[in-house]
Design a protein around this motif. Structure first.
Motif, PDB file in Angstrom:
ATOM      1  N   PHE A   1       3.190   2.264   5.384  1.00 58.67           N
ATOM      2  CA  PHE A   1       2.215   3.090   4.699  1.00 58.67           C
ATOM      3  C   PHE A   1       2.826   3.591   3.407  1.00 58.67           C
ATOM      4  O   PHE A   1       3.987   3.991   3.382  1.00 58.67           O
TER       5      PHE A   1
ATOM      6  N   GLU B   1      -7.094   0.833   2.461  1.00 58.77           N
ATOM      7  CA  GLU B   1      -7.100   2.286   2.418  1.00 58.77           C
ATOM      8  C   GLU B   1      -6.810   2.831   3.811  1.00 58.77           C
ATOM      9  O   GLU B   1      -7.372   2.367   4.803  1.00 58.77           O
ATOM     10  N   LYS B   2      -5.936   3.812   3.854  1.00 51.16           N
ATOM     11  CA  LYS B   2      -5.489   4.380   5.134  1.00 51.16           C
ATOM     12  C   LYS B   2      -6.660   4.915   5.957  1.00 51.16           C
ATOM     13  O   LYS B   2      -6.662   4.806   7.184  1.00 51.16           O
ATOM     14  N   ASN B   3      -7.673   5.448   5.292  1.00 48.94           N
ATOM     15  CA  ASN B   3      -8.809   6.012   6.030  1.00 48.94           C
ATOM     16  C   ASN B   3      -9.686   4.935   6.678  1.00 48.94           C
ATOM     17  O   ASN B   3     -10.566   5.251   7.469  1.00 48.94           O
TER      18      ASN B   3
ATOM     19  N   ASP C   1      -1.806   6.671   0.249  1.00 48.76           N
ATOM     20  CA  ASP C   1      -3.051   6.569   1.015  1.00 48.76           C
ATOM     21  C   ASP C   1      -3.402   5.124   1.366  1.00 48.76           C
ATOM     22  O   ASP C   1      -4.557   4.820   1.657  1.00 48.76           O
TER      23      ASP C   1
ATOM     24  N   ALA D   1      -2.354   1.389   3.502  1.00 51.00           N
ATOM     25  CA  ALA D   1      -1.596   0.661   4.515  1.00 51.00           C
ATOM     26  C   ALA D   1      -1.274  -0.704   3.915  1.00 51.00           C
ATOM     27  O   ALA D   1      -2.180  -1.420   3.471  1.00 51.00           O
TER      28      ALA D   1
END
Length: 70
Positions: free
Chosen positions: A8, A26-28, A11, A13
């Motif tokens: 990571f 995107e991490k979200n 924000d 991955a």
């Protein structure tokens, strides 16, 4: 497509595809509970954890380490 989370960064991955190329997601958009080494299945816009493959990979690595240090 299967990918594995490499790391990571901020924000994002950073994930490795089967051909060893990398993509950023995107991490979200990553499922809750996913961490470095988790194998994900990406199909269209849906991303899910491949628990069976992740567990198998973890078991193989643990077995190799056990053999190495035994």
């Amino acid at each position: 497509m299967r990918i594995i989370i490499d790391r990571f960064e901020d924000d994002m991955a950073i994930c490795e595809k089967e051909d060893r190329s990398t993509i950023e997601i995107e991490k979200n958009k990553i499922p809750i509970g996913a961490k470095e080494g988790t194998i994900l299945i990406v199909h269209n816009d849906k991303i899910v954890i491949d628990k069976k493959s992740t567990d198998n990979k973890k078991y193989k690595i643990e077995s190799l380490l056990k053999d190495l240090f035994s």
